[in-house]
Motif scaffolding. Structure first.
Motif: not given
Length: 368
Positions: A134-142, A284-293
């Motif tokens: 599992p990958v904790h993507l963008y800083g949010l745990p799986a 969440h530690v927000y390695h990235q702040f990723t929006i969907q647009v």
């Protein structure tokens, strides 16, 4: 025309400025001691990381990718084995599986949290499946509780890819401490980043720790005795010194990221886009702040025109990468859709509300 200072994705000059003098003094001491590999700085960092994460053992290595590869080797995963990985993440996760001769099995992710789900993983399990990454993507745990329960039921190993999530928690427990082995990256832009490549493996298993200790050092547990073919993958003392200077500040760094995320939510909340999800009990530690647009390309171009950085993490999911074209093409509609809509905005602890407001205003204008 851009008439304001550029806003980068991450401002490493501002980040290292307060640490500069202490790091330079420490590097002078290192030069005097002339012990650059597997020395006191590395041992101290390992102990401090273990204490920070609440694990028994931590071992430095040369990169986050090497950490994944070493973890697979330590668990005796190789040719003939399958390892389940999320398709929507950086290639290193699946790349490491291939390095040890095993087969990555790409699985789709949750549209809201960008992570593997227990249902998706269970559907992909075969008699050859040996592990899940599992990958904790963008800083949010799986969701490690459900994934670990599934792994226990099928007798699978779990390697946590924590490259983007050091300090992230689930109900007060830090990521990296759930699986059999946790893997971290110290790439400069990470939440805890060095001045070059570096990585760390953590585990509660003393036997795995001892095996990793030799595998990272040419398969040697005693000088010039090589019991297996290992790797030259050791964290150097300069990187360890720099990381030790940062580690006490990591909670503040992550707090700065969370504050920047709150400002983004405040300034972007009424626009026609999807903000990063919050999850009850997940820190969440927000390695990235990723929006969907939907109008991503228009928004990205508008930001660039104003000197504001943005990035697409990731435009091509793993199951569509040429490097894995020999594998059967997985069906991953969520990842395919995310790849067309995700956009990561500037995110670093030193980001100001004025900068966030400027980013948001540019997005607002681009969306009309």
């Amino acid at each position: 025309m851009v008439n304001q200072s550029p806003i980068p994705m991450v401002d490493l000059r501002a980040h290292f400025a307060p640490l500069r003098e202490g790091i330079l003094a420490g590097m002078g001491d290192l030069l005097d001691q002339a012990h650059f590999i597997l020395g006191e700085q590395g041992r101290s960092l390992e102990a401090e990381i273990a204490a920070f994460l609440g694990v028994d053992h931590a071992l430095g290595c040369a990169s986050g990718t090497d950490a994944l590869m070493l973890a697979l080797r330590a668990l005796d995963i190789g040719p003939g084995d399958e390892v389940i990985v999320p398709t929507f993440t950086f290639i290193a996760t699946a790349e490491a599986v291939r390095y040890v001769g095993a087969t990555p099995v790409f699985v789709d992710v949750d549209a809201q949290f960008f992570a593997l789900t227990s249902a998706g993983v269970e559907a992909a399990i075969t008699p050859r499946t040996r592990a899940i990454i599992p990958v904790h993507l963008y800083g949010l745990p799986a969701d490690m509780h459900t994934l670990m329960a599934l792994a226990d039921r099928y007798d699978l190993k779990v390697i946590e890819d924590c490259a983007q999530a050091i300090g992230a928690e689930i109900e007060g427990r830090r990521v990296g401490s759930f699986g059999h082995i946790g893997c971290f990256s110290f790439f400069p832009s990470k939440n805890l980043g060095g001045a070059g490549d570096g990585g760390m493996l953590v585990t509660a298993d003393a036997g795995l720790a001892e095996r990793l200790r030799g595998l990272r050092n040419h398969g040697s547990w005693q000088v010039y005795h090589h019991d297996v073919l290992g790797y030259n993958s050791r964290l150097d003392e300069i990187q360890a010194l720099i990381l030790r200077a940062e580690l006490p500040q990591l909670p503040d760094y992550n707090g700065g990221r969370r504050q920047a995320a709150a400002w983004y939510e405040q300034h972007l909340g009424d626009l026609d886009l999807i903000l990063p999800a919050r999850r009850e009990g997940f820190h969440h530690v927000y390695h990235q702040f990723t929006i969907q647009v939907a109008e991503r390309d228009r928004v990205k171009a508008a930001l660039q025109a104003q000197g504001i950085a943005s990035a697409v993490y990731y435009p091509i999911p793993g199951h569509r990468q040429k490097a894995f074209a020999d594998l059967p093409l997985a069906v991953c509609p969520v990842a395919d859709a995310l790849a067309m809509q995700v956009l990561s905005l500037p995110m670093f602890p030193e980001l100001s509300e004025a900068q966030v407001a400027r980013v948001a205003a540019t997005i607002r204008e681009a969306l009309g």
